[in-house]
Design a protein around this motif. Structure first.
Motif, PDB file in Angstrom:
ATOM      1  N   ALA A  32     -67.908  63.196  87.658  1.00 11.40           N
ATOM      2  CA  ALA A  32     -68.696  61.971  87.522  1.00 11.40           C
ATOM      3  C   ALA A  32     -68.219  60.921  88.519  1.00 11.40           C
ATOM      4  O   ALA A  32     -69.027  60.207  89.116  1.00 11.40           O
ATOM      5  N   GLN A  35     -69.553  61.793  91.940  1.00 10.46           N
ATOM      6  CA  GLN A  35     -70.987  61.522  91.983  1.00 10.46           C
ATOM      7  C   GLN A  35     -71.233  60.022  92.087  1.00 10.46           C
ATOM      8  O   GLN A  35     -72.084  59.565  92.845  1.00 10.46           O
ATOM      9  N   ASN A  36     -70.476  59.246  91.335  1.00 12.79           N
ATOM     10  CA  ASN A  36     -70.642  57.801  91.359  1.00 12.79           C
ATOM     11  C   ASN A  36     -70.316  57.215  92.726  1.00 12.79           C
ATOM     12  O   ASN A  36     -70.975  56.278  93.188  1.00 12.79           O
ATOM     13  N   GLY A  48     -74.063  59.447  88.137  1.00  9.16           N
ATOM     14  CA  GLY A  48     -73.050  60.343  87.586  1.00  9.16           C
ATOM     15  C   GLY A  48     -72.686  60.068  86.147  1.00  9.16           C
ATOM     16  O   GLY A  48     -72.012  60.870  85.513  1.00  9.16           O
ATOM     17  N   LYS A  52     -77.001  61.849  85.383  1.00  8.23           N
ATOM     18  CA  LYS A  52     -76.121  62.903  85.905  1.00  8.23           C
ATOM     19  C   LYS A  52     -76.831  63.770  86.943  1.00  8.23           C
ATOM     20  O   LYS A  52     -78.028  63.997  86.880  1.00  8.23           O
ATOM     21  N   GLN A  56     -72.905  68.141  88.753  1.00 10.98           N
ATOM     22  CA  GLN A  56     -71.859  67.930  87.762  1.00 10.98           C
ATOM     23  C   GLN A  56     -71.703  69.089  86.789  1.00 10.98           C
ATOM     24  O   GLN A  56     -70.639  69.250  86.202  1.00 10.98           O
TER      25      GLN A  56
END
Length: 120
Positions: A32, A35-36, A48, A52, A56
């Protein structure tokens, strides 16, 4: 490719055999936090956390295509041609996939994911 779903790994390997251009996987499973960071840099529309990414859960990969001179290219036509290899590989292996270049609202040529209608 650590953490990437085995069915997607099989598709990637077969697509490499079929592709008219060499390509490399640049991203597989993400946390996460990873992704963020992409979201904050404008490289993703998904944060994220509240939204999502398929990355992930190991159901997506990003790739880069090398042109005729073995140089990285971002030309969409190269990604389109490589997508045909992914699609043929997926069909041969009976693994439903989605290519990001087929999306209407956000064309993501370097992205392939397992179809979420069959892989949650």
């Amino acid at each position: 490719m650590l953490g990437v779903h085995d069915d997607l790994k099989r598709v990637v390997r077969r697509a490499l055999e079929l592709s008219p251009f060499d390509f490399g996987v640049t991203s597989g499973k993400r946390t996460a936090k990873e992704q963020n960071a992409l979201f904050k840099n404008g490289a993703s529309q998904l944060d994220g956390y509240s939204r999502k990414s398929r990355h992930q859960d190991g159901c997506a990969i990003d790739f880069v295509v090398y042109d005729e001179n073995n140089k990285v290219t971002w030309g969409f036509s190269y990604y389109e041609q490589v997508s045909w290899a992914f699609k043929q590989a997926a069909q041969e292996l009976n693994v439903p996939i989605v290519w990001g270049g087929d999306w209407v609202s956000f064309k993501d040529g370097p992205h392939v994911e397992l179809d979420k209608r069959f892989y949650s």
